[in-house]
Structures are given as structure tokens and as C-alpha cells.
Design an enzyme around this catalytic site. Structure first.
Site, PDB file in Angstrom:
ATOM      1  N   HIS A   1       0.854  -1.293  -0.005  1.00  0.00           N
ATOM      2  CA  HIS A   1      -0.008   0.020   0.153  1.00  0.00           C
ATOM      3  C   HIS A   1       0.826   1.304   0.082  1.00  0.00           C
ATOM      4  O   HIS A   1       2.061   1.240   0.494  1.00  0.00           O
ATOM      5  CB  HIS A   1      -1.064  -0.013   1.395  1.00  0.00           C
ATOM      6  CG  HIS A   1      -1.582  -1.254   1.615  1.00  0.00           C
ATOM      7  ND1 HIS A   1      -3.081  -1.166   1.474  1.00  0.00           N
ATOM      8  CD2 HIS A   1      -0.983  -2.461   2.191  1.00  0.00           C
ATOM      9  CE1 HIS A   1      -3.559  -2.466   1.838  1.00  0.00           C
ATOM     10  NE2 HIS A   1      -2.318  -3.103   2.345  1.00  0.00           N
ATOM     11  N   TYR A   2       0.276   2.555  -0.259  1.00  0.00           N
ATOM     12  CA  TYR A   2       0.856   3.789   0.139  1.00  0.00           C
ATOM     13  C   TYR A   2       0.105   4.307   1.137  1.00  0.00           C
ATOM     14  O   TYR A   2      -1.207   3.884   1.190  1.00  0.00           O
ATOM     15  CB  TYR A   2       1.104   4.477  -1.132  1.00  0.00           C
ATOM     16  CG  TYR A   2      -0.139   4.977  -1.830  1.00  0.00           C
ATOM     17  CD1 TYR A   2      -1.264   5.494  -1.420  1.00  0.00           C
ATOM     18  CD2 TYR A   2       0.008   4.874  -3.480  1.00  0.00           C
ATOM     19  CE1 TYR A   2      -2.333   5.786  -2.395  1.00  0.00           C
ATOM     20  CE2 TYR A   2      -1.063   5.249  -4.037  1.00  0.00           C
ATOM     21  CZ  TYR A   2      -2.377   5.824  -3.671  1.00  0.00           C
ATOM     22  OH  TYR A   2      -3.243   5.842  -4.460  1.00  0.00           O
ATOM     23  N   THR A   3       0.583   5.223   1.806  1.00  0.00           N
ATOM     24  CA  THR A   3      -0.220   6.027   2.836  1.00  0.00           C
ATOM     25  C   THR A   3      -1.042   6.928   2.585  1.00  0.00           C
ATOM     26  O   THR A   3      -1.975   7.163   3.185  1.00  0.00           O
ATOM     27  CB  THR A   3       0.666   6.059   4.212  1.00  0.00           C
ATOM     28  OG1 THR A   3       1.686   7.120   3.634  1.00  0.00           O
ATOM     29  CG2 THR A   3       1.446   4.913   4.633  1.00  0.00           C
TER      30      THR A   3
ATOM     31  N   GLU B   1       2.457  -0.857   4.428  1.00  0.00           N
ATOM     32  CA  GLU B   1       2.224   0.456   4.089  1.00  0.00           C
ATOM     33  C   GLU B   1       3.512   1.328   3.658  1.00  0.00           C
ATOM     34  O   GLU B   1       4.543   1.021   4.713  1.00  0.00           O
ATOM     35  CB  GLU B   1       1.443   1.207   5.194  1.00  0.00           C
ATOM     36  CG  GLU B   1       0.008   0.775   5.563  1.00  0.00           C
ATOM     37  CD  GLU B   1      -0.928   1.447   4.568  1.00  0.00           C
ATOM     38  OE1 GLU B   1      -0.558   2.236   3.537  1.00  0.00           O
ATOM     39  OE2 GLU B   1      -2.108   0.982   4.604  1.00  0.00           O
TER      40      GLU B   1
ATOM     41  N   HIS C   1      -2.913  -3.183  -3.276  1.00  0.00           N
ATOM     42  CA  HIS C   1      -4.141  -2.686  -2.644  1.00  0.00           C
ATOM     43  C   HIS C   1      -5.133  -2.786  -3.884  1.00  0.00           C
ATOM     44  O   HIS C   1      -6.310  -3.029  -3.979  1.00  0.00           O
ATOM     45  CB  HIS C   1      -4.039  -1.766  -1.836  1.00  0.00           C
ATOM     46  CG  HIS C   1      -5.477  -1.715  -0.940  1.00  0.00           C
ATOM     47  ND1 HIS C   1      -5.537  -0.617   0.102  1.00  0.00           N
ATOM     48  CD2 HIS C   1      -6.345  -2.463  -0.740  1.00  0.00           C
ATOM     49  CE1 HIS C   1      -6.702  -1.200   0.817  1.00  0.00           C
ATOM     50  NE2 HIS C   1      -7.279  -1.965   0.192  1.00  0.00           N
TER      51      HIS C   1
ATOM     52  N   ASP D   1      -3.521   2.052  -4.585  1.00  0.00           N
ATOM     53  CA  ASP D   1      -2.118   2.013  -4.239  1.00  0.00           C
ATOM     54  C   ASP D   1      -1.717   0.609  -4.385  1.00  0.00           C
ATOM     55  O   ASP D   1      -2.292  -0.138  -4.521  1.00  0.00           O
ATOM     56  CB  ASP D   1      -2.092   2.512  -2.598  1.00  0.00           C
ATOM     57  CG  ASP D   1      -3.103   1.708  -1.949  1.00  0.00           C
ATOM     58  OD1 ASP D   1      -4.307   1.725  -2.179  1.00  0.00           O
ATOM     59  OD2 ASP D   1      -2.977   1.136  -0.663  1.00  0.00           O
TER      60      ASP D   1
END
Length: 264
Positions: free
Chosen positions: A25-27, A100, A147, A157
Site C-alpha cells: 500500500h501507500y499511505t 504500508e 491494494h 495503491d
């Protein structure tokens, strides 16, 4: 209490690991915001967080070098995937490890802006993924996912700037073989693209949820999710020869028996 004999007899085959997926994921937040979101009272968490070492809020927290943070024990169920599906499995929080990565992806003027990842982040995430895969052999290459792969249309993401090929070259995740991709490129250039039903069958066999992709908008969203992972140079969601060739090359490499069910 009746004694429990832990070592007298042990099953050696009739079980497997809970963890079958690695989800990246990215945050969409800086380090300070990510820590607050992932460790606070909200309904979201992840097993690991990879900061951006150039992030001022990371430096202000007293860190001068790249670190990885374990936020949830791997034996516990982190809440990172939400409503999710892959290859017939749903609720992937139950069977995955979530990582993440701090990245300030954002919406701007109706579109998404995807900043590049810091090289030290990529190196750290690659090393972490290698370690996880060594300990959980049920995570096959096709089960290393973004994700956006498991929540098509709902999430973007880790986005098109994430270097999936670089990870694959380090032994993490799936990628098509170039020669096989060229074979399908030539086939589709000569014979035309497979019809939508065939493409949906191919996406489903690879693992994607296709229930909502029957209409034009849903199909575009599905193609876009796939392109962000495997063809990041153009992820507008338009099906073309390159995209189709990549998908069928992936099927031939990782799911040859499933590919045989598709009559081109």
C-alpha cells in the site's frame, strides 16, 4: 489440568500457514500522519510501515536512517485490506501481511498524482518482502499484490510509480516473460484482440474479481488496475494489444492449466 503433550506427535503435512498474500500500500500521508493513522484509534492498521527517509516529519521524529516499523504482530490480523478479493478469496485481512509505504499520492484537479518512491524505501521493502516470502512459502508470486489489485476501483495503491519489475527481479512477485509476451503481441496484432468475455475470463483466471466489470465503466476500471501493476506507462484503462499480451503471458507463466481453459 490434564497434561498437553506438545511434541509426542506432530503433523507434518496436513496443515498450512495462515498467511497466503503479501499486500503493498501507500499511505497518502507523511510519516507523522501515517503513524497517527496506523497506530491510533481508527479502524486501520498494517503489519509494517516503510517511511520515506527524506520526509521532514520522519527526521523531526528523530530518525536519521532508513528503518522499517513493525506495527502489528504477523500472527495478528491487521486491518489494511478492507473489502477485498483475489482468486476467489475474500476478506484478505484474514490471510495476508500488509505493508504500508509512506508516499504522498494525492488527488489533484480531478486526477491522481503519484510521486516516485525513495530508492531506500524500495530497497527496504524488497528486503522485507524477501524475508516474508522465505518464511511463508504459500505466498506465490501471483499473491504478491497491490491494494488496487484486490480492491479494483476502490483503491489505487501502491500506484503506477511502484517498481514492480525491480521487485520481481529480486525474486518478489510476478512478471511476464518477455519472449512469451512478444508471442501474444504478434498473435493479437494479426488476429485482433480477444473479445471482452474472453478478456474477463482471462482476468478472472489470473485472480482479479470481475463481477463488476461487465459494463464499459467497470471494464475500464479493471483494465486500469491491471495496467497500474504491469503496464504503468499507460494506465488509462483502455484495452490494447500490449495489455492483453501481458495478461496472457502471465497466465502462461503462472497458470498454464487455467490458460488452457480459454479458447482463443
Amino acid at each position: 489440568m490434564t497434561p498437553i503433550l506438545f511434541n509426542t506427535y506432530r503433523s507434518v503435512q496436513g496443515f498450512n500457514k495462515r498467511v497466503r498474500f503479501l499486500i503493498l500500500h501507500y499511505t497518502a500521508l507523511d510519516f507523522a500522519g501515517s503513524i497517527k493513522a496506523l497506530t491510533g484509534s481508527g479502524q486501520v492498521s498494517a503489519h509494517y510501515l516503510a517511511p520515506d527517509p527524506s520526509d521532514p516529519s520522519y527526521q523531526q521524529a528523530g530518525f536519521k536512517q532508513m528503518n522499517l516499523f513493525n506495527l502489528v504482530d504477523e500472527n495478528d490480523r491487521a486491518w489494511h485490506a478492507g473489502a477485498s478479493s483475489w482468486d476467489g478469496r475474500s476478506n484478505l485481512n484474514d490471510s495476508s501481511i500488509g505493508v504500508e509505504i509512506v508516499n504522498l499520492a494525492r488527488e489533484d484537479k480531478g486526477g491522481m498524482v503519484f510521486p516516485p518512491y525513495h530508492p531506500q524505501q524500495v530497497e527496504a521493502v524488497t528486503e522485507l518482502a524477501q524475508n516474508i516470502l522465505a518464511r511463508y512459502p504459500d505466498i506465490s508470486p501471483v499473491n504478491v499484490l497491490g491494494h488496487s489489485d484486490i480492491a479494483v476501483g476502490r483503491k489505487s495503491d501502491p500506484g503506477p510509480m511502484f517498481p514492480w519489475l525491480e521487485l520481481h527481479q529480486a525474486g518478489v512477485g510476478a512478471w511476464p516473460e518477455a519472449e512469451t509476451q512478444r508471442k501474444y503481441t504478434e498473435q493479437f496484432q494479426q488476429q485482433g484482440l480477444p473479445g471482452r468475455e474472453k478478456m474477463l475470463e482471462a482476468f478472472k483466471h489470473y485472480g482479479y474479481e470481475v463481477a463488476a466489470a461487465g459494463g464499459d465503466a467497470g471494464f475500464t476500471t479493471l483494465v486500469r488496475a491491471f495496467q497500474m501493476h504491469f503496464r504503468a506507462g499507460d494506465y488509462r484503462g483502455a484495452l490494447d494489444v500490449e495489455t492483453a499480451a501481458i495478461l496472457f503471458a502471465l497466465l502462461e507463466r503462472y497458470w498454464p492449466k487455467r490458460l488452457a481453459l480459454i479458447k482463443l
